[in-house]
Structure formats: C-alpha cells, structure tokens
Design an enzyme around this catalytic site. Sequence first.
Site, PDB file in Angstrom:
ATOM      1  N   GLU A 174       0.840  -1.204   0.000  1.00  0.00           N
ATOM      2  CA  GLU A 174       0.000   0.000   0.000  1.00  0.00           C
ATOM      3  C   GLU A 174       0.866   1.242   0.000  1.00  0.00           C
ATOM      4  OE1 GLU A 174      -2.329   3.409   1.544  1.00  0.00           O
ATOM      5  OE2 GLU A 174      -0.538   2.528   2.384  1.00  0.00           O
ATOM      6  N   ASP A 211      -7.798   1.880   7.605  1.00  0.00           N
ATOM      7  CA  ASP A 211      -6.456   2.465   7.587  1.00  0.00           C
ATOM      8  C   ASP A 211      -6.432   3.610   8.596  1.00  0.00           C
ATOM      9  OD1 ASP A 211      -3.828   3.212   6.769  1.00  0.00           O
ATOM     10  OD2 ASP A 211      -4.266   2.772   4.678  1.00  0.00           O
TER      11      ASP A 211
HETATM   12 CO    CO Z   1       0.981   5.049   5.225  1.00  0.00          CO
HETATM   13 ZN    ZN Z   2      -1.721   3.364   5.759  1.00  0.00          ZN
END
Ligand code: CO
Ligand code: ZN
Length: 345
Positions: free
Chosen positions: A208, A231
């Site tokens: 990511e 997240d």
């Molecule tokens: Co990050």
């Molecule tokens: Zn992240």
Amino acid sequence: MTIVDSLNGDTVENIKGLLRELVQIPAPAGHEGRVRQAIQEIITPHVDSIKVDALGNLIARKGRKAADGRHILLSAHMDEIGVIATHIDANGFVRFTSVGALFLRYLPGGHVRFLDGARGLVGVNIEPGQTKFPSMEQMFLDVGASNRQDCPVQVGDLAVFDRPMLEIGNRVVGKSLDNRTGVAVLIEVIRSLGESPHTFTFVFSVQEELSRQGAMTAAFASDAEMAIAVDVTTSGDTPQAARMAVSLGGGPAIKVRDQGMIADARIVRWMADSAEQAGIPHQYEVLELGTTDAQMIQVAREGIPSGCLSIPLRYLHSPAEMVDLNDLAQTYALLTRLLTGKAAF
Ligand code: CO
Ligand code: ZN
C-alpha cells in the site's frame, strides 16, 4: 445502553496485545512475509478459507450470503514504510532512499533495523552555515562498520524504523501504527464476528505504501459488491496543524474524500447512520494528502463502491506515530456493527 458502553475491557486489551506483537515485526512494502505469517496464524481458525495470492496478499473468506446479504470486501494493508540501501561508501556508511513516503524531518537520529536484523542509525552532515533542513543526500546510515568489507548491509537491503511500542496514558506510540492498528482492529473484528447476513472477503494487502498494488489485484480477484478499507488518517489537533476536523479520541473518521478518491456517498451515510444509531462517536475525514487501498478497490473490474474507516493518528510516517486506544475500540465497534447489520445498499 449503547455499544460503546457495552464494549468490554477485553476488546482494548486484545487489540493492544495484537498491536504489541504486530508492531515489532518488520514488513516494508514488498517484504510482508513475516507479518502475513503472524496474521494468518491468528485468523485461520476464524475464517472459512484463507490463501496467499501471487503478490503476497493474505485473502480470507467468511460467511454465506443470505437473501438480503451482500459480499463485502475489507482491506487493511500490512506493509509499512522503510528505507533501502543505495550505496555503501569506503568507510562503511550506507546511503539510502525511501520505500514509501518518508518525511525528512523524522529521520535524523532515528534507529533502523534491516530485515536480517542488522541495526543502524541515521546520521546527517550539515554544511557550515547551513540553515535549510538537511536533504536525504546529506543523510546516511551508520551501521557500526568501518569499511565496505565489514559492512553488514548490501545495496538493495531494506530496513524499517526500530522503536519499541510505548503507552502514554490512553495512547499508544510506535512505528508502523500505520497500518498495524488497522490490521489489529480488523483481526479483532474477524475473530469476534457473530451472525451476519453477509459474506466477506478480508484482505491484508501488500505494498500500500508504494502504489497500493496489492489491493488492486486482490479486489480484481474478488466479486465483492462493496468495500471498506481500514487504515489511518492524520489529525488536525496538534499545535499549528493543517486545518483538519479530525482529533485523537474523537472516534473513527469516516472518509468522505482524500487525495485519491471520493468515498461512495451511500457508504458514508451507512457508516454515519450506523454510528449514530449505536451512539458511537465518529468524525468526518477530508484528507488533502494521501489515500488508501480504497482508491484502487473502487476502480477494480467494472467498479466496486468503496469507503474507508480511518483511525486518527498523529505524526504519520514517523518512528513515533500516536493513536488513542479509545479510537481503536470505537473503530472496532463501528466495523462490527456495519458487518452484522443491513448493508449500505
Ligand atoms: Co501510510
Ligand atoms: Zn496506511
């Protein structure tokens, strides 16, 4: 009584225990194997099937869809930012560049740990009279070597920040809380999930911090009808912070927009209504710098409506990121409610 009140202390302790274990595992983008192994061991007894795909994403399935159920994909990235050695000089100093977005201000004096265990610290050279903050070219890793031959690091070796986790009051400080907090919360949701009309694909994604490659392929392979990334997001509650209406302790932040996407409006409403009904404190996230797995998931195949539940975090991408334990518990509570109730559409 609200879900908030009924949250037992075990939830916080469980998530903290997971964090303690996950934070100390080095897993820079592209090298997620060790953290993936740990996650796999924990969640395997709680899912119907589990596999590792070609890029290294851990993908688990759970549940059977009822008539009014949906197929929901949840994604939490398990990689972290790091550095990579680019050159070793004659005196054994290591030059480096970034893996993921590094902020120069957080580097000098920091400790790093290579995947094979070698340790180092970030040294810096300042020109006489220099008033500007040093550039990455002025920084180097001192790994205790005195020449190229005894340097334990080779060009191409990767390292991550090296820092033990710390508890300050109700807050936790540590490296890679982006996104081990999201991972820990999602694990706790998976292992405590009750009856649900939905079927789930849980993705613990790779890379990511580079360009969200992992989420891209994992979402392509699923036939999910909607998706939520789990997240972190930055906060606007430190002195002279950029103007942003997210604070530590204010509850999960429902993403409305970030640099890479507009969250699906139906999912935003679903999250907000669910939080309201359950008395879960929540905030709205408009993030100007950064994006998440959800950006890639929403454009997979012919499109998967996506949103993101964000854990407020200070000092993003530093060796000392900070989160509030209450936010972790409330994110857990809201996610659990979303996954066991009526879906967004
Ligand atoms: Co990050
Ligand atoms: Zn992240």
